[in-house]
Design a protein around this motif. Structure first.
Motif, PDB file in Angstrom:
ATOM      1  N   PRO A   1      71.318 123.453  31.851  1.00 29.23           N
ATOM      2  CA  PRO A   1      69.978 123.165  31.344  1.00 29.23           C
ATOM      3  C   PRO A   1      69.208 122.302  32.346  1.00 29.23           C
ATOM      4  O   PRO A   1      69.759 121.324  32.877  1.00 29.23           O
ATOM      5  N   LEU A   2      67.972 122.646  32.610  1.00 28.27           N
ATOM      6  CA  LEU A   2      67.168 121.860  33.547  1.00 28.27           C
ATOM      7  C   LEU A   2      67.041 120.415  33.098  1.00 28.27           C
ATOM      8  O   LEU A   2      66.912 119.510  33.928  1.00 28.27           O
ATOM      9  N   ALA A   3      67.110 120.188  31.802  1.00 28.04           N
ATOM     10  CA  ALA A   3      67.003 118.821  31.284  1.00 28.04           C
ATOM     11  C   ALA A   3      68.172 117.944  31.716  1.00 28.04           C
ATOM     12  O   ALA A   3      68.100 116.716  31.635  1.00 28.04           O
ATOM     13  N   LYS A   4      69.286 118.564  32.199  1.00 28.14           N
ATOM     14  CA  LYS A   4      70.448 117.787  32.639  1.00 28.14           C
ATOM     15  C   LYS A   4      70.519 117.654  34.155  1.00 28.14           C
ATOM     16  O   LYS A   4      71.397 116.942  34.669  1.00 28.14           O
ATOM     17  N   ALA A   5      69.630 118.314  34.879  1.00 25.05           N
ATOM     18  CA  ALA A   5      69.737 118.344  36.347  1.00 25.05           C
ATOM     19  C   ALA A   5      69.688 116.942  36.953  1.00 25.05           C
ATOM     20  O   ALA A   5      70.472 116.617  37.850  1.00 25.05           O
ATOM     21  N   LYS A   6      68.788 116.112  36.470  1.00 25.09           N
ATOM     22  CA  LYS A   6      68.660 114.766  37.041  1.00 25.09           C
ATOM     23  C   LYS A   6      69.895 113.919  36.737  1.00 25.09           C
ATOM     24  O   LYS A   6      70.359 113.147  37.594  1.00 25.09           O
ATOM     25  N   ALA A   7      70.451 114.084  35.545  1.00 18.18           N
ATOM     26  CA  ALA A   7      71.651 113.324  35.185  1.00 18.18           C
ATOM     27  C   ALA A   7      72.813 113.685  36.108  1.00 18.18           C
ATOM     28  O   ALA A   7      73.578 112.808  36.532  1.00 18.18           O
ATOM     29  N   VAL A   8      72.955 114.967  36.430  1.00 18.62           N
ATOM     30  CA  VAL A   8      74.008 115.401  37.337  1.00 18.62           C
ATOM     31  C   VAL A   8      73.780 114.815  38.724  1.00 18.62           C
ATOM     32  O   VAL A   8      74.688 114.245  39.340  1.00 18.62           O
TER      33      VAL A   8
ATOM     34  N   HIS B   1      64.667 119.313  39.488  1.00 16.61           N
ATOM     35  CA  HIS B   1      64.151 118.458  38.418  1.00 16.61           C
ATOM     36  C   HIS B   1      62.673 118.137  38.650  1.00 16.61           C
ATOM     37  O   HIS B   1      61.856 118.232  37.714  1.00 16.61           O
ATOM     38  N   GLU B   2      62.331 117.760  39.873  1.00 15.00           N
ATOM     39  CA  GLU B   2      60.940 117.419  40.178  1.00 15.00           C
ATOM     40  C   GLU B   2      60.026 118.615  39.987  1.00 15.00           C
ATOM     41  O   GLU B   2      58.922 118.501  39.426  1.00 15.00           O
ATOM     42  N   GLU B   3      60.457 119.784  40.454  1.00 18.47           N
ATOM     43  CA  GLU B   3      59.628 120.987  40.314  1.00 18.47           C
ATOM     44  C   GLU B   3      59.488 121.384  38.849  1.00 18.47           C
ATOM     45  O   GLU B   3      58.434 121.857  38.428  1.00 18.47           O
ATOM     46  N   TRP B   4      60.551 121.169  38.091  1.00 16.95           N
ATOM     47  CA  TRP B   4      60.506 121.460  36.656  1.00 16.95           C
ATOM     48  C   TRP B   4      59.506 120.563  35.953  1.00 16.95           C
ATOM     49  O   TRP B   4      58.701 121.025  35.131  1.00 16.95           O
ATOM     50  N   GLN B   5      59.525 119.271  36.275  1.00 27.82           N
ATOM     51  CA  GLN B   5      58.587 118.340  35.663  1.00 27.82           C
ATOM     52  C   GLN B   5      57.140 118.724  35.965  1.00 27.82           C
ATOM     53  O   GLN B   5      56.261 118.666  35.098  1.00 27.82           O
ATOM     54  N   THR B   6      56.898 119.129  37.210  1.00 29.23           N
ATOM     55  CA  THR B   6      55.547 119.566  37.590  1.00 29.23           C
ATOM     56  C   THR B   6      55.168 120.841  36.847  1.00 29.23           C
ATOM     57  O   THR B   6      54.046 120.978  36.335  1.00 29.23           O
ATOM     58  N   ALA B   7      56.092 121.784  36.786  1.00 25.65           N
ATOM     59  CA  ALA B   7      55.814 123.068  36.131  1.00 25.65           C
ATOM     60  C   ALA B   7      55.484 122.881  34.655  1.00 25.65           C
ATOM     61  O   ALA B   7      54.605 123.569  34.108  1.00 25.65           O
ATOM     62  N   LEU B   8      56.184 121.960  33.991  1.00 25.32           N
ATOM     63  CA  LEU B   8      55.930 121.716  32.580  1.00 25.32           C
ATOM     64  C   LEU B   8      54.488 121.263  32.341  1.00 25.32           C
ATOM     65  O   LEU B   8      53.878 121.609  31.318  1.00 25.32           O
ATOM     66  N   LYS B   9      53.943 120.513  33.288  1.00 21.89           N
ATOM     67  CA  LYS B   9      52.560 120.035  33.148  1.00 21.89           C
ATOM     68  C   LYS B   9      51.561 121.181  33.163  1.00 21.89           C
ATOM     69  O   LYS B   9      50.455 121.056  32.651  1.00 21.89           O
ATOM     70  N   TYR B  10      51.965 122.293  33.773  1.00 22.28           N
ATOM     71  CA  TYR B  10      51.081 123.450  33.863  1.00 22.28           C
ATOM     72  C   TYR B  10      51.441 124.542  32.852  1.00 22.28           C
ATOM     73  O   TYR B  10      50.989 125.678  32.967  1.00 22.28           O
ATOM     74  N   GLY B  11      52.256 124.188  31.882  1.00 24.52           N
ATOM     75  CA  GLY B  11      52.543 125.106  30.789  1.00 24.52           C
ATOM     76  C   GLY B  11      53.663 126.092  31.028  1.00 24.52           C
ATOM     77  O   GLY B  11      53.877 126.998  30.215  1.00 24.52           O
ATOM     78  N   HIS B  12      54.400 125.951  32.128  1.00 22.31           N
ATOM     79  CA  HIS B  12      55.520 126.854  32.363  1.00 22.31           C
ATOM     80  C   HIS B  12      56.683 126.481  31.451  1.00 22.31           C
ATOM     81  O   HIS B  12      56.817 125.330  31.023  1.00 22.31           O
ATOM     82  N   THR B  13      57.535 127.450  31.171  1.00 18.97           N
ATOM     83  CA  THR B  13      58.545 127.241  30.133  1.00 18.97           C
ATOM     84  C   THR B  13      59.985 127.368  30.630  1.00 18.97           C
ATOM     85  O   THR B  13      60.909 127.408  29.811  1.00 18.97           O
ATOM     86  N   MET B  14      60.216 127.453  31.941  1.00 16.74           N
ATOM     87  CA  MET B  14      61.603 127.572  32.393  1.00 16.74           C
ATOM     88  C   MET B  14      62.433 126.395  31.892  1.00 16.74           C
ATOM     89  O   MET B  14      61.942 125.271  31.817  1.00 16.74           O
ATOM     90  N   ASP B  15      63.669 126.695  31.508  1.00 15.37           N
ATOM     91  CA  ASP B  15      64.499 125.643  30.917  1.00 15.37           C
ATOM     92  C   ASP B  15      65.947 125.671  31.378  1.00 15.37           C
ATOM     93  O   ASP B  15      66.768 124.872  30.929  1.00 15.37           O
ATOM     94  N   LEU B  16      66.267 126.579  32.293  1.00 13.89           N
ATOM     95  CA  LEU B  16      67.662 126.757  32.666  1.00 13.89           C
ATOM     96  C   LEU B  16      67.810 127.042  34.152  1.00 13.89           C
ATOM     97  O   LEU B  16      67.002 127.767  34.741  1.00 13.89           O
ATOM     98  N   LEU B  17      68.828 126.438  34.760  1.00 14.92           N
ATOM     99  CA  LEU B  17      69.246 126.803  36.115  1.00 14.92           C
ATOM    100  C   LEU B  17      70.410 127.766  35.991  1.00 14.92           C
ATOM    101  O   LEU B  17      71.336 127.543  35.201  1.00 14.92           O
ATOM    102  N   VAL B  18      70.357 128.856  36.739  1.00 14.20           N
ATOM    103  CA  VAL B  18      71.434 129.837  36.738  1.00 14.20           C
ATOM    104  C   VAL B  18      72.054 129.888  38.129  1.00 14.20           C
ATOM    105  O   VAL B  18      71.335 129.949  39.131  1.00 14.20           O
TER     106      VAL B  18
END
Length: 215
Positions: A156-163, A193-210
């Motif tokens: 989950p992208l939400a865990k990337a920074k913790a890792v 993590h940084e790119e995910w945080q930026t993307a969320l501000k623009y309404g993107h919905t990605m939530d997982l790293l594969v």
């Protein structure tokens, strides 16, 4: 044999939307056609090598699109995983190269042991996501390749920074055999993590790293 590890971001609900069966929108049908082209190209390479899995990649893809993976045979898992790669290829971001390893499960298994000794929690260890088995997220079982490759892991992208933070905290104490790879993982996950945080501000919905580990 060398194994290449790549990483991409996806929106899980979007991926699952192509492997559920039922009706598809006109826009989805266009993406499905691209998936089919990818599957045919992959099958062409398999045929050129004289390999027979008992199920072609295009056939496996049609099974997934119909919401099933019920073909029988010792090698059908290879076709299903290749078909799932077609889905991910056409719904995720461009892949990021994570490196080439001769024995990735062994390498990262040993890194797990070292990181665990230094206090990194089990759910943040490399094999917990590199080999997490993405197909388990599908609503039906998918046969696995008999030798474990390709492997499709996820985090989950939400865990990337913790890792990333967990690895950086122990880098100066980590065995030199693993420090370079651990730093690479931490740096890549920090960027994601940084790119995910930026993307969320623009309404993107990605939530997982594969993570795709391929031979």
């Amino acid at each position: 044999m060398s194994h290449v590890i790549t990483m991409k971001t996806v929106t899980l609900s979007r991926v699952l939307g192509y492997v559920r069966g039922g009706e598809y929108t006109a826009q989805q049908e266009e993406i499905l056609d691209t998936m089919r082209e990818w599957a045919r190209a992959h099958q062409h390479r398999i045929d050129h090598q004289g390999i027979d899995w008992g199920l072609t990649v295009p056939e496996a893809l049609e099974h997934l699109i119909a919401g099933r993976a019920d073909a029988e045979g010792a090698s059908v898992g290879y076709a299903y995983y290749a078909a799932l790669m077609a889905v991910l290829e056409c719904t995720g971001s461009d892949p990021v190269d994570m490196g080439v390893y001769s024995k990735p499960s062994t390498c990262f298994g040993l890194m797990d042991e070292e990181l665990r000794t230094l206090g990194v929690p089990a759910d943040l260890l490399p094999t917990s996501y590199l080999f997490a088995d993405f197909p388990d997220l599908l609503p039906y079982p998918v046969p696995s390749p008999t030798d474990g490759y390709p492997a499709i892991g996820y985090l989950p992208l939400a865990k990337a920074k913790a890792v990333a933070d967990a690895y950086k905290a122990v880098l100066n104490r980590l065995d030199h055999r693993f420090s370079l790879d651990a730093k690479l993982l931490a740096d890549k996950l920090d960027v994601e993590h940084e790119e995910w945080q930026t993307a969320l501000k623009y309404g993107h919905t990605m939530d997982l790293l594969v993570f795709c580990v391929q031979g």
